[in-house]
Design a protein around this motif. Structure first.
Motif, PDB file in Angstrom:
ATOM      1  N   VAL A 497       2.676 -12.952   3.216  1.00  0.00           N
ATOM      2  CA  VAL A 497       1.932 -11.847   2.610  1.00  0.00           C
ATOM      3  C   VAL A 497       1.742 -12.098   1.112  1.00  0.00           C
ATOM      4  O   VAL A 497       0.659 -11.870   0.557  1.00  0.00           O
ATOM      5  N   GLN A 498       2.777 -12.580   0.455  1.00  0.00           N
ATOM      6  CA  GLN A 498       2.673 -12.868  -0.976  1.00  0.00           C
ATOM      7  C   GLN A 498       1.615 -13.931  -1.253  1.00  0.00           C
ATOM      8  O   GLN A 498       0.844 -13.821  -2.209  1.00  0.00           O
ATOM      9  N   GLU A 499       1.581 -14.968  -0.436  1.00  0.00           N
ATOM     10  CA  GLU A 499       0.634 -16.064  -0.660  1.00  0.00           C
ATOM     11  C   GLU A 499      -0.780 -15.696  -0.233  1.00  0.00           C
ATOM     12  O   GLU A 499      -1.745 -16.256  -0.749  1.00  0.00           O
ATOM     13  N   ALA A 500      -0.923 -14.775   0.710  1.00  0.00           N
ATOM     14  CA  ALA A 500      -2.248 -14.436   1.243  1.00  0.00           C
ATOM     15  C   ALA A 500      -3.026 -13.497   0.313  1.00  0.00           C
ATOM     16  O   ALA A 500      -4.258 -13.496   0.317  1.00  0.00           O
ATOM     17  N   HIS A 501      -2.309 -12.695  -0.477  1.00  0.00           N
ATOM     18  CA  HIS A 501      -2.949 -11.751  -1.413  1.00  0.00           C
ATOM     19  C   HIS A 501      -3.932 -10.815  -0.689  1.00  0.00           C
ATOM     20  O   HIS A 501      -5.017 -10.528  -1.208  1.00  0.00           O
ATOM     21  N   VAL A 502      -3.560 -10.362   0.474  1.00  0.00           N
ATOM     22  CA  VAL A 502      -4.437  -9.469   1.235  1.00  0.00           C
ATOM     23  C   VAL A 502      -4.341  -8.060   0.662  1.00  0.00           C
ATOM     24  O   VAL A 502      -3.243  -7.501   0.557  1.00  0.00           O
ATOM     25  N   ASP A 503      -5.482  -7.490   0.270  1.00  0.00           N
ATOM     26  CA  ASP A 503      -5.462  -6.131  -0.270  1.00  0.00           C
ATOM     27  C   ASP A 503      -6.260  -5.149   0.569  1.00  0.00           C
ATOM     28  O   ASP A 503      -6.545  -4.030   0.128  1.00  0.00           O
ATOM     29  N   SER A 504      -6.601  -5.534   1.785  1.00  0.00           N
ATOM     30  CA  SER A 504      -7.302  -4.632   2.690  1.00  0.00           C
ATOM     31  C   SER A 504      -6.417  -3.427   2.986  1.00  0.00           C
ATOM     32  O   SER A 504      -5.242  -3.584   3.355  1.00  0.00           O
ATOM     33  N   PRO A 505      -6.940  -2.222   2.834  1.00  0.00           N
ATOM     34  CA  PRO A 505      -6.111  -1.013   3.071  1.00  0.00           C
ATOM     35  C   PRO A 505      -5.438  -0.995   4.437  1.00  0.00           C
ATOM     36  O   PRO A 505      -4.282  -0.564   4.556  1.00  0.00           O
ATOM     37  N   ASP A 506      -6.144  -1.468   5.472  1.00  0.00           N
ATOM     38  CA  ASP A 506      -5.557  -1.461   6.810  1.00  0.00           C
ATOM     39  C   ASP A 506      -4.317  -2.343   6.875  1.00  0.00           C
ATOM     40  O   ASP A 506      -3.309  -1.971   7.487  1.00  0.00           O
ATOM     41  N   TRP A 507      -4.405  -3.519   6.251  1.00  0.00           N
ATOM     42  CA  TRP A 507      -3.268  -4.431   6.318  1.00  0.00           C
ATOM     43  C   TRP A 507      -2.157  -4.020   5.367  1.00  0.00           C
ATOM     44  O   TRP A 507      -0.974  -4.188   5.677  1.00  0.00           O
ATOM     45  N   VAL A 508      -2.507  -3.500   4.216  1.00  0.00           N
ATOM     46  CA  VAL A 508      -1.477  -3.019   3.294  1.00  0.00           C
ATOM     47  C   VAL A 508      -0.699  -1.879   3.946  1.00  0.00           C
ATOM     48  O   VAL A 508       0.528  -1.775   3.806  1.00  0.00           O
ATOM     49  N   TYR A 509      -1.381  -1.018   4.694  1.00  0.00           N
ATOM     50  CA  TYR A 509      -0.700   0.056   5.415  1.00  0.00           C
ATOM     51  C   TYR A 509       0.309  -0.515   6.409  1.00  0.00           C
ATOM     52  O   TYR A 509       1.439  -0.016   6.529  1.00  0.00           O
ATOM     53  N   LYS A 510      -0.099  -1.570   7.129  1.00  0.00           N
ATOM     54  CA  LYS A 510       0.804  -2.171   8.129  1.00  0.00           C
ATOM     55  C   LYS A 510       2.031  -2.802   7.460  1.00  0.00           C
ATOM     56  O   LYS A 510       3.166  -2.631   7.933  1.00  0.00           O
ATOM     57  N   THR A 511       1.814  -3.535   6.376  1.00  0.00           N
ATOM     58  CA  THR A 511       2.953  -4.184   5.720  1.00  0.00           C
ATOM     59  C   THR A 511       3.856  -3.152   5.057  1.00  0.00           C
ATOM     60  O   THR A 511       5.082  -3.308   5.031  1.00  0.00           O
ATOM     61  N   ALA A 512       3.251  -2.084   4.510  1.00  0.00           N
ATOM     62  CA  ALA A 512       4.063  -1.007   3.934  1.00  0.00           C
ATOM     63  C   ALA A 512       4.923  -0.354   5.017  1.00  0.00           C
ATOM     64  O   ALA A 512       6.066   0.050   4.766  1.00  0.00           O
ATOM     65  N   LYS A 513       4.377  -0.277   6.226  1.00  0.00           N
ATOM     66  CA  LYS A 513       5.133   0.297   7.342  1.00  0.00           C
ATOM     67  C   LYS A 513       6.359  -0.560   7.657  1.00  0.00           C
ATOM     68  O   LYS A 513       7.434  -0.048   7.984  1.00  0.00           O
ATOM     69  N   LEU A 514       6.222  -1.898   7.530  1.00  0.00           N
ATOM     70  CA  LEU A 514       7.369  -2.784   7.761  1.00  0.00           C
ATOM     71  C   LEU A 514       8.458  -2.592   6.705  1.00  0.00           C
ATOM     72  O   LEU A 514       9.616  -2.957   6.930  1.00  0.00           O
ATOM     73  N   CYS A 515       8.081  -2.051   5.536  1.00  0.00           N
ATOM     74  CA  CYS A 515       9.057  -1.808   4.482  1.00  0.00           C
ATOM     75  C   CYS A 515       9.846  -0.510   4.698  1.00  0.00           C
ATOM     76  O   CYS A 515      10.822  -0.255   3.991  1.00  0.00           O
ATOM     77  N   ASP A 516       9.426   0.288   5.646  1.00  0.00           N
ATOM     78  CA  ASP A 516      10.088   1.573   5.901  1.00  0.00           C
ATOM     79  C   ASP A 516      11.261   1.356   6.850  1.00  0.00           C
ATOM     80  O   ASP A 516      11.190   1.651   8.045  1.00  0.00           O
ATOM     81  N   ILE A 517      12.367   0.825   6.313  1.00  0.00           N
ATOM     82  CA  ILE A 517      13.506   0.422   7.150  1.00  0.00           C
ATOM     83  C   ILE A 517      14.785   1.174   6.802  1.00  0.00           C
ATOM     84  O   ILE A 517      15.873   0.781   7.239  1.00  0.00           O
TER      85      ILE A 517
END
Length: 818
Positions: A497-517
């Motif tokens: 994720v760090q190397e991809a620099h993806v800023d699409s809202p859909d994908w940022v939402y998914k990765t943010a969801k993985l941070c909810d641990i």
């Protein structure tokens, strides 16, 4: 790769230390085994390479420089540099497997570097060397690692400095006998690690201690490409260490002859398999030998085309030879041109971006993950066996499979594929056709989709209340083995994720969801991720917000998203303060993260000693973070002697000047602060000069301050020279000061010479002080003492005993600078 450090523990990769001790329980020293250091499959890394053809590598084996290194009876270093495809790794494997480097009694250790997360760092390399050394000499294990394990626990496996000291200490122990270490492809080690390793090798072999007194026999053989930065690292040794350079202009005749031997052997094999007549075989061999600028890699790639060619006549085979690629890059282009383009690109994007070699089972799952996959039932996996055939059909010789792991055929294959920044790919060709950021995007999405699978989200790791920690680890490991792609996704999705620099809202939402641990304790992917670095969640079991984890993982877009969407919950219970501290620790993105947090909630925090300490441990951007905090939020510093001391200890004069400028009327220059400045291992002289210039009337030079300066590992001489110049009349040289200098391996002699030359009249002469000098320093220091204060020096039995033990001190200092 990101490096984090906290609470004194340093880890490499996307690793974290979360306000708590290391994960797992290392038992008493008596429980330790060599397997403690088995952190990689280093044997497999070696066995990827083909065996040498008989009568090859002779140019090296008979080279006078190699023979001299081989015959050396003491410590020695050999650096072999050669262009890509010249057979360095095949040579290294032959030296190991055929035991061509020394007597049977020699302990041979090795590590093969490669440009992936499993093989590109020096901590893994040292663990491999230690595993092999202690396996051969298990009696050395308890003696040399007990204190380090007690100090670092499992985190020792990622601590290069501790591992290096253990290795040097154990390998130079007389009972170890001769030890030879082969480090192959050092150029493929990540640059920061490589530079540190070269510096330690250079320091070890250039120290001024008389080698004949040590009696150790530790030899290194290092191979690499002839990169300028590696040569610069060895520059101070270049005149004294044997250096072999394999360059065509220097060894062309010998290398050409050996490649001819390989051609003869391979053509004979092809002729037997295809039933070629002797005259055809002879003509084929002759024609191949006429091709200029051949390398072993080129030969391997092109002979496959000859072997698979249609027809057995001389004319047909000559036609094939006439169309053979003349360079390795042409060979790569031809191999991939014969592949199904779409399928090859699918596979190669995954392999190029992967942080370690993927197994067949892992790549089988990864290839089947689609954007709409939500569970295992959505996957149409083929199984490892069928997937192996698919990969070979898709990519041909470009891919090899060894021990069920998938590799590119050579490092040059990756360099051929990956597009350089701001470069357009070749029209309708494969050269530089893979955009690395896009490859990371592809693999990051596959990892994220996989970790969000329904089955994985529903699974919960048992908590400490349910089972002992060892049982929990075993259950997580078992669960990971049952789910082929889980281990890889859990450990590496963050870096993708760090190397991809993806800023699409859909994908940022998914990765943010993985941070909810929450606290991380019951999250399967986090337990797998953290186990890689032997770390654990905080003993504080309360739930942490997703923002905290996004910052810990260094995820910029996710941090922005969470700051905008969930501010109220973030600031409850002091978590914003913890989150800011986590940002200050982040080496790669710390300044950017701190800036984001200040912009959104700069009024919600205070700058405490803990926050300063977090920035202090950040040796990449900690100074920039502290300067930012002082420039923008100086009013929020909680001024205390401890906070000022931490700034004096860990930061440069610019940070201290900013503090004095912004809050100088509240800053007290206590003895604790002066001691801290004297012990500042990088900016000590500059910080001390600033304090003396601006607040000299508050600076008191106590014995403890002098002791700290004498013990300053890297810049003790510079700090001591400043103190002598400006406040020499306040300095007294006691036994404790001499002992501090004696324990300063880097600049011990320089500090003591300075004190004796400029301040001999201020030595408090006692039997203990004289004995300390006799025990810990060379004859120059004792001579200076006798010249300056000889009438007061008594040569007591204690002094004689100390001098008699001096050689043992030097033997124990093998890994240090003179």
């Amino acid at each position: 790769m990101t490096r984090y450090q906290a609470d004194g523990n340093t880890s490499y990769g996307n690793s974290i230390q979360i306000n708590g001790p290391v994960h797992g329980n290392v038992g008493l020293a008596t429980d330790l085994q060599p397997s403690f250091f088995k952190t990689s499959n280093y044997e497999s890394y070696k066995n990827i390479n083909p065996e040498r053809v008989p009568e090859t590598c002779v140019w090296f084996l008979e080279h006078p420089t190699f023979q001299k290194w081989k015959a050396s009876s003491g410590d020695d270093l050999l650096w072999l540099s050669a262009d890509p495809g010249c057979g360095k790794s095949v040579l290294s494997q032959a030296l190991i497997d055929e035991k061509l480097v020394g007597a049977e009694s020699v302990t041979l250790c090795y590590f093969f570097f490669k440009d992936n997360d499993e093989q590109n760092n020096t901590a893994k390399a040292l663990c491999a060397l230690l595993h092999q050394l202690f396996w051969a000499h298990e009696g050395l294990l308890q003696k040399h690692i007990a204190s380090a394990v007690k100090k670092c626990g499992q985190a020792l496996k990622n601590n290069f400095e501790e591992l290096w000291q253990i290795f040097i200490s154990a390998a130079t122990n007389p009972s170890a006998g001769g030890v030879i270490c082969i480090l192959d492809a050092l150029d493929e080690c990540q640059e920061s690690d490589r530079n540190v390793l070269i510096a330690h090798l250079e320091r070890f072999y250039s120290r001024s201690v008389d080698k004949s007194k040590r009696g150790s026999k530790l030899k290194f053989l290092v191979t690499s490409r002839p990169y300028n930065e590696i040569e610069r690292g060895f520059s101070r040794l270049i005149q004294s260490i044997p250096t072999i350079r394999l360059a065509r202009e220097e060894e062309s005749e010998k290398i050409s002859h050996e490649i001819g031997i390989v051609i003869e052997a391979k053509v004979k094999d092809i002729a037997e398999k295809r039933g070629l007549r002797e005259d055809v075989r002879s003509s084929l061999q002759r024609r191949l030998c006429e091709i200029p600028n051949r390398t072993y890699l080129w030969l391997h790639l092109t002979l496959d085309q000859v072997e698979k060619a249609i027809g057995k006549t001389q004319k047909k085979l000559f036609n094939i030879i006439d169309t053979l690629p003349r360079t390795v890059e042409e060979a790569y282009e031809k191999i991939l041109a014969r592949c199904v383009q779409e399928e090859a690109r699918r596979v190669l994007h995954i392999i190029v971006a992967s942080q370690r070699p993927l197994t067949l089972s892992e790549i089988d799952v990864a290839l089947e993950i689609e954007l709409d996959s939500t569970c295992y039932e959505d996957l149409d996996s083929e199984g490892a066996g069928d997937r192996k055939g698919y990969i070979r059909e898709s990519c041909g010789l470009f891919i090899i499979v060894v021990d069920s792991r998938v590799y590119l055929i050579h490092q040059t294959a990756r360099e051929f594929l990956v597009r350089k920044k701001n470069e357009m790919s070749a029209p309708q060709g494969w050269r530089h056709s893979v955009d690395l950021q896009e490859a990371h995007r592809v693999l990051s999405m596959k990892c994220i989709i996989y970790l969000l699978f329904r089955e994985l989200q529903e699974y919960r790791v048992p908590t400490d209340a349910d089972a002992p920690s060892s049982d929990m680890r075993s259950e997580v490991q078992a669960y990971s083995k049952e789910h082929a792609f889980l281990d890889y996704s859990a450990k590496h999705w963050i870096s993708h994720v760090q190397e991809a620099h993806v800023d699409s809202p859909d994908w940022v939402y998914k990765t943010a969801k993985l941070c909810d641990i929450g606290d991380g304790s019951s999250c399967a992917w986090f337990r797998i991720y953290s186990s890689l670095y032997y770390l654990r969640h905080s003993p504080d079991r309360s739930k942490r917000p997703a923002l905290y984890w996004a910052v810990m993982f260094g995820l910029i877009n996710e941090t922005k998203y969470l700051l905008k969407s969930d501010l109220d919950s973030v600031v409850q219970g002091g978590y914003f303060q913890n989150t800011l501290q986590a940002a200050a620790e982040n080496r790669d993105r710390g300044k950017e993260l701190v800036t984001l947090l200040l912009e959104h909630r700069g009024d919600r925090f205070k700058i405490t000693e803990e926050l300063v300490r977090a920035a202090a441990l950040n040796d990449e951007c900690g100074r920039e973070i502290m300067a930012l905090l002082l420039e923008q939020r100086a009013g929020r510093f909680e001024i205390s002697a401890g906070l000022v001391a931490k700034i004096a200890r860990f930061f440069d004069q610019r940070v201290m000047a900013l503090l004095l400028e912004q809050r100088g009327d509240e800053v007290k220059i206590t003895e604790e602060v002066v001691r801290a400045a004297a012990g500042n291992g990088i900016y000590g002289r500059e910080v001390m000069a600033l304090l003396l210039e601006q607040r000299g009337d508050e600076v008191k030079i106590t014995e403890e301050v002098v002791r700290r300066a004498a013990g300053n590992d890297k810049y003790g001489r510079e700090v001591m020279a400043l103190l002598l110049e400006q406040r020499g009349d306040e300095i007294k040289i006691t036994k404790e000061v001499v002992r501090a200098a004696a324990e300063n391996w880097h600049s011990r002699k320089e500090v003591m010479a300075l004190l004796l030359e400029q301040q001999a009249d201020r030595f408090e002469i006692s039997a203990g002080l004289v004995a300390e000098i006799a025990r810990s320093f060379d004859q120059k220091a004792m001579t200076l003492l006798l010249e300056q204060r000889g009438d007061e020096v008594k040569i007591t039995e204690e002094v004689v005993r100390a001098a008699a033990g001096n050689d043992k001190i030097w033997e124990r200092s093998n890994g240090a600078s003179p």
